[in-house]
Structures are given as C-alpha cells and as structure tokens.
Design a protein around this motif. Sequence first.
Motif, mmCIF file in Angstrom:
data_model
loop_
_atom_site.group_PDB
_atom_site.id
_atom_site.type_symbol
_atom_site.label_atom_id
_atom_site.label_comp_id
_atom_site.label_asym_id
_atom_site.label_seq_id
_atom_site.Cartn_x
_atom_site.Cartn_y
_atom_site.Cartn_z
ATOM 1 N N ALA A 172 0.942 -1.208 0.120
ATOM 2 C CA ALA A 172 -0.070 -0.151 0.027
ATOM 3 C C ALA A 172 0.730 1.393 0.113
ATOM 4 O O ALA A 172 0.257 2.287 -0.544
ATOM 5 C CB ALA A 172 -1.081 -0.006 1.157
ATOM 6 N N VAL A 173 1.928 1.332 0.701
ATOM 7 C CA VAL A 173 2.837 2.262 0.717
ATOM 8 C C VAL A 173 3.714 2.693 -0.566
ATOM 9 O O VAL A 173 3.717 3.711 -1.053
ATOM 10 C CB VAL A 173 3.763 2.125 1.956
ATOM 11 C CG1 VAL A 173 4.925 3.251 1.809
ATOM 12 C CG2 VAL A 173 3.004 2.127 3.262
ATOM 13 N N ILE A 174 4.096 1.485 -1.174
ATOM 14 C CA ILE A 174 5.230 1.614 -2.336
ATOM 15 C C ILE A 174 4.329 1.915 -3.571
ATOM 16 O O ILE A 174 4.387 2.493 -4.360
ATOM 17 C CB ILE A 174 5.833 0.275 -2.360
ATOM 18 C CG1 ILE A 174 7.113 0.361 -1.082
ATOM 19 C CG2 ILE A 174 6.781 0.407 -3.404
ATOM 20 C CD1 ILE A 174 8.079 1.423 -0.951
ATOM 21 N N MET A 175 3.041 0.809 -3.652
ATOM 22 C CA MET A 175 2.663 0.948 -4.994
ATOM 23 C C MET A 175 1.245 1.551 -4.903
ATOM 24 O O MET A 175 0.758 1.785 -6.157
ATOM 25 C CB MET A 175 2.161 -0.666 -5.344
ATOM 26 C CG MET A 175 3.577 -1.573 -5.350
ATOM 27 S SD MET A 175 3.580 -3.175 -5.894
ATOM 28 C CE MET A 175 3.744 -2.665 -7.903
ATOM 29 N N GLU A 176 0.708 1.904 -3.921
ATOM 30 C CA GLU A 176 -0.623 2.662 -3.869
ATOM 31 C C GLU A 176 -0.377 4.103 -3.095
ATOM 32 O O GLU A 176 -1.707 4.616 -3.039
ATOM 33 C CB GLU A 176 -1.622 1.679 -2.983
ATOM 34 C CG GLU A 176 -1.786 0.471 -3.712
ATOM 35 C CD GLU A 176 -2.592 -0.368 -2.913
ATOM 36 O OE1 GLU A 176 -3.365 0.065 -1.759
ATOM 37 O OE2 GLU A 176 -2.816 -1.630 -3.226
ATOM 38 N N GLY A 177 0.528 4.461 -2.870
ATOM 39 C CA GLY A 177 0.643 5.893 -2.468
ATOM 40 C C GLY A 177 0.396 6.316 -0.769
ATOM 41 O O GLY A 177 0.230 7.289 -0.661
ATOM 42 N N GLN A 178 0.150 5.136 -0.033
ATOM 43 C CA GLN A 178 -0.317 5.416 1.361
ATOM 44 C C GLN A 178 1.072 5.936 2.162
ATOM 45 O O GLN A 178 2.165 5.742 1.709
ATOM 46 C CB GLN A 178 -0.766 4.171 2.138
ATOM 47 C CG GLN A 178 -2.105 4.062 1.689
ATOM 48 C CD GLN A 178 -2.534 2.791 2.215
ATOM 49 O OE1 GLN A 178 -2.329 2.384 3.383
ATOM 50 N NE2 GLN A 178 -3.735 2.169 1.870
ATOM 51 N N GLU A 179 0.661 6.747 3.055
ATOM 52 C CA GLU A 179 2.040 7.527 3.834
ATOM 53 C C GLU A 179 2.450 6.268 4.829
ATOM 54 O O GLU A 179 1.542 5.395 5.317
ATOM 55 C CB GLU A 179 1.427 8.584 4.666
ATOM 56 C CG GLU A 179 1.158 9.662 3.788
ATOM 57 C CD GLU A 179 0.851 10.995 4.736
ATOM 58 O OE1 GLU A 179 0.646 10.959 5.826
ATOM 59 O OE2 GLU A 179 0.595 12.142 4.038
#
Length: 465
Positions: free
Chosen positions: A382-389
């Motif tokens: 989610a962080v790397i590929m979906e832009g979540q913090e």
Amino acid sequence: MGGQAFASLHTPRMRSAVYDHVLKQTLHALREHYALVESPIEAPGKTTHGDVDVLVTGALEMDFDPEKRPWNEVANRLGEVLGAVSSIRHNGMPVVNLAVPWPQNTPPSMEHSPESEEPEEVKYVQIDIHHLHSLERFQWELFHSAHGDLWNILGSTIRRFGLTVNDRGLYLRIPDIELLDRKKSMVFLTEKPSEVLNFIGLDEKTWWKPFSSQSEMFNYAAGCRLFWVRGKDAEEEYDIVGDLPVEGQEGGDAGKKKLKHNDRQRMLKRPIFNDWMTVFIPECREEFITPAMMSQLPWNIVKLILTTRHQGLYTEQKTTRDEIRDEAFKQFNVQREYEEKLASWKLLRHKDEIWREVIKGSIPLEDVDPQFRAASIRTIKAVIMEGQEFQGTVPDAAKQDEHGFYDVAAVKAFVEANWEEAGRVGMERQLAKSRLAMEEKQAKKKRKAEEAVVEVGGGLKVAGD
C-alpha cells in the motif's frame, strides 16, 4: 472440415470432376443472393477433395444477410437454395456445413470416389459456406486460404523475422514480449493482400493463379525475400519454446527437431508441408541428397528431387529481423504503437518484479508468523505501490521516475529496514478493522430487532405475537 462434419452421412472424397461440377453449381446458385461468391484456389496436384469451401459477402436480400437476420435463419435459407438434407452451424461463427445429394446423371468418371464403398450406399457432398461481414475480410480470407499449405510454408519462413500471418492479417511481433505472451506481442500491420505480398517479396499476379505443380509452388515460396537455408546442420539439438533465431531454415531431421510443436504436427498431417521440410529445403542446401538416401524415398518424392535441383541456392541471408522491423515501421507507420506497447509491457513486468521479488521476496519466511508477514506485505504494498503514507510521510522508495519505474535498490532497502514496523501497523489495522466489523454486525442486529417491533392499533406489539 475436410468432408467429415456429418458423422451419420456418407460424404466420401470427390474426384476433381465431381468437385468441379458441384463447385460450379454452388457458385452459380449463391451468386443469385450475394454480390461476391468465390472459392479459394486449391493446392497444386490435388486429385481428390473432401468438401467444397465457398466464401460469400454482400447479401443482395435481407433473408441472406446475417446483419439483419439471425444466422440460423440465414443458414436455413442457404440450405434451401442448395437443396441440403442436413446442416451444422457453429456457435458465434457465420459458417454452415451443408450436406447435399451427390450429383446425379454424371459421366462414369465422376460417379465413383476413390474410396471403396458399397455401390448402393447413398452419398452426399459437404459444402462449407463462410460468410464474411466486409469486402476487406472477404478478400483477406480468399487470400489466406489460397493454395492449401502455402501459408504454412510461408509462415515457417517469415516467423523467424518476427512476422506472423493469421486469419486477420499480417502482424509484427515484439521479441521482448513474445516468449511470455505471444498474443500481446503482436502489432497489426495490414489485411491487404497486395501489401503483404509486396512486403515479403512475392509476385501478386502469380499468387492469384493456380500452381500447375507442387514444384512450381515451392519455387514460388522460395522466392520470398526472407527465405534462406543453412549450408550445414547445426550440431546441437534443441526444442524451441518460442521462435528460432534468424539462422536460416534447415529442413530434414535436424531442422525438424528445431520446429515449433505446431509445425511438427503439420508435418504429420500435411503432406505438402512435409515435402517442403524433408525434401525441398534439404535439396536446396549444399550437401545434396545422395542416391542411397533417395533409394529410401517414395518414387513421387524422388521424381520431385530429380526435376527440381536447387542445391547450393538460397544460402544467403538478405536481411535481418531488426531491418524487417524498421521497414515495417516505415511502411505501416506502427513505430509509435510498437514502442508504446513495449514500454507498457516493460513497466508491467517491472511492477510485477517490485511486488513479487522485491517486496514479498525481501520479507523473511522463517521464524515469522504467517499472519504477521501477510500484514507486513499488505502494508508495504500500500505504501510503495498505492501511495499511502508510512509514519506520516511518503517514503522516497515509493517515488517513480517519469516513465513510472521505481528505484529497485531503494525499494529493497526500505522493505528490509521497515518490514517489522509495517507488520505491526498492519496487524493493528487488521484488529481495528475486525472490531469495526463486529460493531457493524451488532448494530445491524439491533436495527433488525427494532424493525421487528411494529405499531399495531396505536400501541406497540412485537410482530408475530
């Protein structure tokens, strides 16, 4: 279908005289209802025929137009016109197989098929009608089906240069993609027969005439500018999953081992293609077939060899796969599509690598609780590929360049440094999600209980009391 579509009816192979008679009658009958009606040019030297193939387009009446009537209704009308006793339709395809009575009152030479059969047995002829929805599709199918095995021969020649011909047109394949996904590797070039023949260097006028012999057709196919043969067998033996490198055709046993599976199957089922691979190509090569080798061959093959000597010819490669690609770019204006398709494929493969190898592959398997590991993987994805913090910021490892690619080393370093913290965050989110789901379930149960209380006669009463 080769005359074998009707299992319950006797549809023997026809001598050429019977075939010509039925074809002439069929074309005449169908031209009353379609603007264009033709049959593909037959393979050379063919003396018997399994069925009659006819292509039609441009309906002159509504009842014969699949664009205006269901195909089953059109097929029924076609059967009526030709006097069919039975028909077979194919789901999703405007094709119908018709069984019509064997022609009567014909000369003795036309009355008997070459197969042994009981004289009193009732015979039928299979007629296959293919409806094409446009003039372009009609012309392409007539072109693609011409001369029997000729496209099998040419296909094995042009394939090495990244070209493919199928029932839709001529395509250019992208090498980086084709071994993993052949369909996605194909870039459409043209469905115009004249453009195809011009591009591969074959005379168009000759194409549209029947060949008088197999030898004449082989000589024509060898005139393709992409055809060349190797002067010596390669020592290694291997079975290719994709396509062969552009190293010339070999033929014979060594060449057979390097053929794609489909081509090896064609050699078993298609005598003309088999002769091309086992006789013509070896005969073109520098080491000619010896008398001892010819003594092991059938006489018709020996005769072919004696009448078509080409040893030492076609041993020069005139172009390369890259040159053919560049020519296709210019002639068919497909460079942008080719490059965009390749770039999209590379980005897709890159993101798959980031997900499977860098993210999942960098989190330990041993001595790690499976649920904790799964939570860590979900969080990092989610962080790397979906832009979540992550911890209040978007890490540098999640940033992509102008083409959408990640810094693989940076992603790997981030995963290795933060997978445990990501696991804890993921587990907390999972617990919070579970608590929320439980609360929603209880609230829903409470609402249903409240809805079960209804007002009756100015008072409150539980439904069902």
